[in-house]
Design a protein around this motif. Structure first.
Motif, PDB file in Angstrom:
ATOM      1  N   VAL A   1      22.385  -1.672 -31.433  1.00 62.21           N
ATOM      2  CA  VAL A   1      23.481  -1.174 -32.274  1.00 62.21           C
ATOM      3  C   VAL A   1      24.643  -0.690 -31.403  1.00 62.21           C
ATOM      4  CG1 VAL A   1      24.177   0.700 -33.814  1.00 62.21           C
ATOM      5  CG2 VAL A   1      22.113  -0.588 -34.298  1.00 62.21           C
TER       6      VAL A   1
ATOM      7  N   ILE B   1      19.171   9.073 -35.738  1.00 64.10           N
ATOM      8  CA  ILE B   1      18.544   8.050 -36.582  1.00 64.10           C
ATOM      9  C   ILE B   1      19.457   7.700 -37.746  1.00 64.10           C
ATOM     10  CG2 ILE B   1      16.625   7.602 -38.147  1.00 64.10           C
ATOM     11  CD1 ILE B   1      14.853   9.257 -36.321  1.00 64.10           C
TER      12      ILE B   1
ATOM     13  N   TYR C   1      10.914  -1.228 -41.199  1.00 63.71           N
ATOM     14  CA  TYR C   1      12.256  -1.356 -41.749  1.00 63.71           C
ATOM     15  C   TYR C   1      13.254  -1.711 -40.656  1.00 63.71           C
ATOM     16  CZ  TYR C   1      16.129  -0.203 -44.875  1.00 63.71           C
ATOM     17  OH  TYR C   1      17.259  -0.248 -45.667  1.00 63.71           O
ATOM     18  N   LEU C   2      12.999  -1.218 -39.446  1.00 61.68           N
ATOM     19  CA  LEU C   2      13.903  -1.523 -38.341  1.00 61.68           C
ATOM     20  C   LEU C   2      13.655  -2.915 -37.782  1.00 61.68           C
ATOM     21  CD1 LEU C   2      14.024   1.839 -36.357  1.00 61.68           C
ATOM     22  CD2 LEU C   2      15.736   0.882 -37.883  1.00 61.68           C
TER      23      LEU C   2
ATOM     24  N   LYS D   1      18.399  -3.855 -35.184  1.00 62.24           N
ATOM     25  CA  LYS D   1      18.687  -2.550 -35.773  1.00 62.24           C
ATOM     26  C   LYS D   1      18.359  -1.393 -34.840  1.00 62.24           C
ATOM     27  CE  LYS D   1      17.642  -4.145 -40.445  1.00 62.24           C
ATOM     28  NZ  LYS D   1      16.586  -4.007 -41.470  1.00 62.24           N
TER      29      LYS D   1
ATOM     30  N   THR E   1      21.001   3.931 -37.142  1.00 60.57           N
ATOM     31  CA  THR E   1      20.144   2.899 -37.723  1.00 60.57           C
ATOM     32  C   THR E   1      20.353   2.837 -39.232  1.00 60.57           C
ATOM     33  OG1 THR E   1      18.258   4.285 -38.251  1.00 60.57           O
ATOM     34  CG2 THR E   1      18.385   3.464 -36.005  1.00 60.57           C
ATOM     35  N   HIS E   2      19.637   1.910 -39.863  1.00 56.23           N
ATOM     36  CA  HIS E   2      19.775   1.761 -41.306  1.00 56.23           C
ATOM     37  C   HIS E   2      18.906   2.757 -42.051  1.00 56.23           C
ATOM     38  CE1 HIS E   2      21.540  -2.452 -41.172  1.00 56.23           C
ATOM     39  NE2 HIS E   2      21.473  -2.012 -39.939  1.00 56.23           N
ATOM     40  N   LEU E   3      18.074   3.509 -41.336  1.00 56.59           N
ATOM     41  CA  LEU E   3      17.164   4.436 -42.003  1.00 56.59           C
ATOM     42  C   LEU E   3      17.959   5.553 -42.668  1.00 56.59           C
ATOM     43  CD1 LEU E   3      14.439   4.605 -39.240  1.00 56.59           C
ATOM     44  CD2 LEU E   3      14.250   3.497 -41.457  1.00 56.59           C
ATOM     45  N   LYS E   4      17.496   5.965 -43.843  1.00 55.46           N
ATOM     46  CA  LYS E   4      18.207   6.993 -44.601  1.00 55.46           C
ATOM     47  C   LYS E   4      17.785   8.387 -44.160  1.00 55.46           C
ATOM     48  CE  LYS E   4      20.124   3.840 -47.096  1.00 55.46           C
ATOM     49  NZ  LYS E   4      19.611   2.757 -46.235  1.00 55.46           N
TER      50      LYS E   4
ATOM     51  N   ALA F   1      11.260   9.318 -49.193  1.00 51.31           N
ATOM     52  CA  ALA F   1      10.251   9.630 -48.180  1.00 51.31           C
ATOM     53  C   ALA F   1       9.800  11.089 -48.243  1.00 51.31           C
ATOM     54  CB  ALA F   1      10.801   9.307 -46.798  1.00 51.31           C
ATOM     55  N   MET F   2      10.741  11.991 -48.527  1.00 55.13           N
ATOM     56  CA  MET F   2      10.375  13.403 -48.487  1.00 55.13           C
ATOM     57  C   MET F   2       9.449  13.804 -49.628  1.00 55.13           C
ATOM     58  SD  MET F   2      11.223  14.789 -45.782  1.00 55.13           S
ATOM     59  CE  MET F   2      11.289  16.570 -45.868  1.00 55.13           C
TER      60      MET F   2
ATOM     61  N   ASP G   1      16.391  10.908 -45.689  1.00 60.92           N
ATOM     62  CA  ASP G   1      15.076  11.431 -46.050  1.00 60.92           C
ATOM     63  C   ASP G   1      13.992  10.840 -45.155  1.00 60.92           C
ATOM     64  OD1 ASP G   1      15.661   8.972 -47.358  1.00 60.92           O
ATOM     65  OD2 ASP G   1      13.763   9.215 -48.407  1.00 60.92           O
ATOM     66  N   THR G   2      14.139   9.549 -44.806  1.00 62.34           N
ATOM     67  CA  THR G   2      13.160   8.943 -43.909  1.00 62.34           C
ATOM     68  C   THR G   2      13.218   9.613 -42.543  1.00 62.34           C
ATOM     69  OG1 THR G   2      13.615   6.873 -45.038  1.00 62.34           O
ATOM     70  CG2 THR G   2      12.321   6.747 -43.041  1.00 62.34           C
TER      71      THR G   2
ATOM     72  N   TYR H   1      12.681   2.325 -32.271  1.00 65.14           N
ATOM     73  CA  TYR H   1      13.997   2.926 -32.495  1.00 65.14           C
ATOM     74  C   TYR H   1      14.960   2.515 -31.383  1.00 65.14           C
ATOM     75  CZ  TYR H   1      17.398   6.812 -32.462  1.00 65.14           C
ATOM     76  OH  TYR H   1      18.532   7.575 -32.436  1.00 65.14           O
TER      77      TYR H   1
ATOM     78  N   ILE I   1       5.285   7.449 -43.614  1.00 64.78           N
ATOM     79  CA  ILE I   1       6.696   7.205 -43.307  1.00 64.78           C
ATOM     80  C   ILE I   1       6.894   6.400 -42.018  1.00 64.78           C
ATOM     81  CG2 ILE I   1       8.930   8.280 -42.951  1.00 64.78           C
ATOM     82  CD1 ILE I   1       7.954  10.619 -44.553  1.00 64.78           C
TER      83      ILE I   1
END
Lengths: 386, 374
Positions: A284, B90, A222-223, A279, B94-97, A32-33, B99-100, A273, A215
């Motif tokens: 969670v 985050i 993705y979530l 997720k 969560t599953h986000l990495k 992403a970066m 960098d995200t 989120y 992003i």
């Protein structure tokens, strides 16, 4: 709604689509970066393109800037391969250096033109409709509309043509290589698309919004799903929705369109989120709590099974013996009682037959680690949750 | 004004003194704390935080209506910290990495900041001009009180680093071990992150949002190449950072239309480039030379092993053989034979060569090793 407003919204939606597609793959590939790096480091490419062509609207500018974007990726990879620093440091070194070169080039040479860093970084969508594309004297729409439109079309064509290759190389590089797709070609293809999209979009919406549009929708998607196709669709839809809402928020606040689109994206992301079904933060945390209670329950029952003497099983002594707070032992006791795992007789707790069987199974699983045991255990655990 | 004039002026001109001192202190501070960011693999945190600070600056201005730089920095600090902890949230929940998470916070916070800035620009209060200096940085706007703030923060972080040196060092290289020793890892973690955020925030005014991450990384990445010791690295990074600050200011002051931030960053980048190429142990140049030497040695050994095969069938080691018979084997040249002779492994007389005693044992050992490996 005037035609200019319509055009702005259309451009915003197209930018959102163009960004969401490569963005999804960048997020999945943990890159992403790179989009942030590209969005800054294309500056020198733009400036040099401008010096060569003396025309801010020349397609050469886009091409040169996109090439600079790919050069950024190559440089980052080269530095990373030397093993002198880690990947994130490599990114953090390359793009500020290139950006600095761009800023200095502008400051030294382009004083008299309206190519300033603010415009490049921040962009202004509201001005996009003023820059018309005129073919043979006929006005056929805003220039950005055509630029972004063609980028969207090309991106979609590439996506449909190489969907399988993209999917395999994203989730399993080795498999992709074995099957004969070059992960390198896919990688640089994706990077080129990301570069071109960034260049095409940031003229209208600015560098930072490009990053946000790449992003944030992908992260939300993705979530919400585990399916790549659904993820792409959700990313595109949420991008378009925030573009539209963002435009109208900006309209009513009379504020920057890019800023308010990003803010809407931020609010949407915050909601996802927090509340995403499996997720999201709340589910969670809830799940972790429940698993914790389940583990406590198991420990509690193992303790009961280990001690036949009544003093060890007195309700008032348990807290002391297994070191739990009052609340915790009460939760666990209630859960065990509700599931008929224990009986309390004159403040002495003993396992029922069901509890005994369950504990035996648990010991069986812990000592042998056999998967059969855990499959059955899982079903039993679901009983608790009811 | 050229560079020499600049340095002459430096002793008399108060403004130049302030700016130079400011950039030097900032460079040192960033280098020092940047070492920790780089080693903790948090390199891009600087980029994310510097962007995330923008809404804080705007909000602080909206609330107080004043352009006092300390108030604005406080706002920046708060929103930078909120951003940092949201990134952690985050990544952890969560599953986000990573960098995200970084990219998300960076762009979303910055976008919100832009929204607030456009809002401020429309306010009747004419006082808002200059808020955008935080975007691109303007070292020229540094005043004595800013430099004092930087010095105090640099002093504080130095103190904290010295007090918790052992703990930080342990945390960097083995977090689990640190935990098992009973140290409060969470506290240490928050402490070091807090100081990294502060150093980023004080740098915003000087080099701006985009270039702040390079200020943090570049001196540390350069210093890393010269040493394997943490303390040496931190000191070196601080020196590199301070030098980049001073030289960058000097160059930008001695030429028209050169903003200080980008010049400082480019100077730091030159340090990095130089270190990458010329550092004796890790540098690319010496590494390449080492590779070449190893390759040459390998070639020589191949020739020697081949000679050994020939000599083995003779009772007499120094029985001369024609160089010609080496011809079916391409691993030798006149130069490589000369080298073998220099090492006293063979003797060459006209067109004949023979192994020396030393050459024979060396080759025999070589050969044994080869066989063992097989």
């Amino acid at each position: 709604m005037s035609s200019a407003q319509l055009e702005i919204q259309l451009i915003a939606c197209l930018v959102a689509i163009a960004c969401a597609i490569p963005g999804t793959f960048l997020v999945l590939r943990k890159m992403a970066m790179i989009s942030d790096a590209i969005s800054h480091s294309i500056l020198p490419g733009l400036v040099i393109g401008f010096f060569l062509t003396e025309d801010l609207n020349s397609p050469w500018l886009i091409l040169l800037a996109a090439v600079t974007g790919v050069i950024t990726v190559v440089l980052v990879e080269y530095i990373q391969k030397t093993g002198l620093v880690k990947e994130d440091t490599a990114i953090g070194l390359v793009f500020p250096a290139l950006f600095s070169i761009g800023v200095i080039l502008i400051a030294k040479n382009a004083n008299d033109v309206h190519l300033d860093v603010d415009a490049v970084l921040l962009g202004e969508l509201a001005f996009a409709p003023f820059d018309r594309l005129i073919v043979n004297g006929v006005d056929i729409g805003a220039k950005s509309l055509w630029v972004i439109g063609s980028i969207v079309v090309v991106t979609l064509i590439l996506l449909f043509t190489f969907f399988k290759e993209l999917k395999v190389s994203t989730f399993d590089k080795q498999l992709a290589a074995t099957l004969g797709f070059s992960p390198l070609v896919i990688h640089y293809g994706l990077m080129s698309v990301a570069s071109v999209t960034t260049v095409g979009a940031f003229d209208a919406v600015g560098a930072i919004l490009v990053v946000a549009l790449m992003i944030a929708p992908a992260a939300m998607a993705y979530l919400l799903t585990n399916d790549l196709k659904k993820m792409l669709i959700i990313a595109v839809v949420s991008g378009v929705v925030s573009a539209l809402i963002g435009y109208w928020v900006a309209h009513y606040l009379d504020a920057s369109i890019a800023g308010s689109m990003t803010t809407v994206l931020g609010v949407l992301f915050l909601l996802v989120y927090l509340f995403a079904p499996s997720k999201g933060l709340i589910s969670v945390v809830f799940r972790q709590k429940r698993q914790q209670v389940e583990v406590y329950l198991l420990t509690f029952m193992l303790h009961l099974q280990n001690h036949t003497e009544e003093s060890e099983r007195h309700i008032n002594h348990l807290g002391e013996h297994i070191n739990w707070g009052k609340m915790q032992s009460k939760t666990v006791l209630d859960l065990a009682l509700k599931n008929n795992m224990i009986v309390i007789d004159d403040n002495i707790i003993s396992l029922t037959e069901k509890g005994q069987g369950f504990t035996n199974k648990a010991i069986d699983y812990i000592t042998t680690n056999s998967t059969v045991a855990i499959e059955e255990m899982k079903e039993d655990f679901f009983l608790f949750r009811g | 004004m050229n560079i020499t004039e600049y340095f002459n002026l430096l002793f008399t001109d108060y403004t130049l003194q302030t700016i130079t001192l400011g950039t030097a202190v900032l460079g040192a501070l960033c280098g020092m704390l940047g070492s920790f960011a780089v080693l903790r693999k948090q390199s891009l945190l600087g980029d994310a935080i510097s962007h995330a600070a923008l809404p804080g600056i705007a909000l602080a201005f909206l609330i107080t209506g004043a352009k006092d730089s300390n108030t604005l920095l406080l706002g920046a600090l708060v929103s930078g910290l909120v951003g940092t902890f949201w990134i952690r949230g985050i990544v952890k929940k969560t599953h986000l990495k990573t960098d995200t998470a970084l990219g998300l916070i960076l762009s979303l916070f910055f976008g919100f900041g832009m929204l607030l800035l456009t809002f401020i620009q429309k306010m009747p209060n004419a006082n808002q001009a200059g808020l955008d200096k935080y975007l691109f940085g303007q070292a020229a706007t540094l005043v004595a009180s800013d430099v004092w703030t930087m010095c105090i923060i640099a002093g504080l972080s130095l103190l904290i680093l010295l007090v918790f040196w052992k703990e930080f060092k342990l945390l960097l290289f083995d977090a689990d071990y640190t935990k098992s020793l009973g140290f409060n890892v969470k506290f240490l973690d928050v402490l070091i992150t807090f100081f990294i955020v502060i150093s980023i925030v004080v740098g915003l005014q000087t080099v701006g949002v985009v270039l702040m991450s390079a200020m943090l990384l570049a001196p540390a990445a350069a210093a890393r190449q010269w040493t394997n010791s943490l303390s040496v690295m931190v000191v070196l990074a601080a020196i590199f950072g301070a030098f980049s600050g001073v030289f960058g200011t000097a160059i930008s002051a001695s030429s028209n239309n050169l903003s200080t931030g980008p010049v400082i960053v480019l100077i730091a980048a030159v340090f990095v480039l130089f270190s990458f190429v010329f550092s004796p142990k890790r540098g690319l140049l010496f590494r390449e030379i080492r590779y070449r030497n190893n390759r040459k040695d390998l070639e020589l050994n191949k020739t020697l092993a081949f000679m050994y095969q020939i000599v083995e069938s003779h009772d007499n080691i120094d029985h001369p053989h024609a160089i010609k018979i080496l011809n079916n084997f391409h691993g030798f040249t006149r130069k490589s034979l000369q080298k073998l002779e220099d090492r006293e492994l063979i003797t060459v007389t006209k067109t004949m060569w023979s192994l020396t005693e030393k050459g024979f044992t060396t080759a025999a050992n070589l050969y044994n090793q080869l066989e063992e490996n097989e």
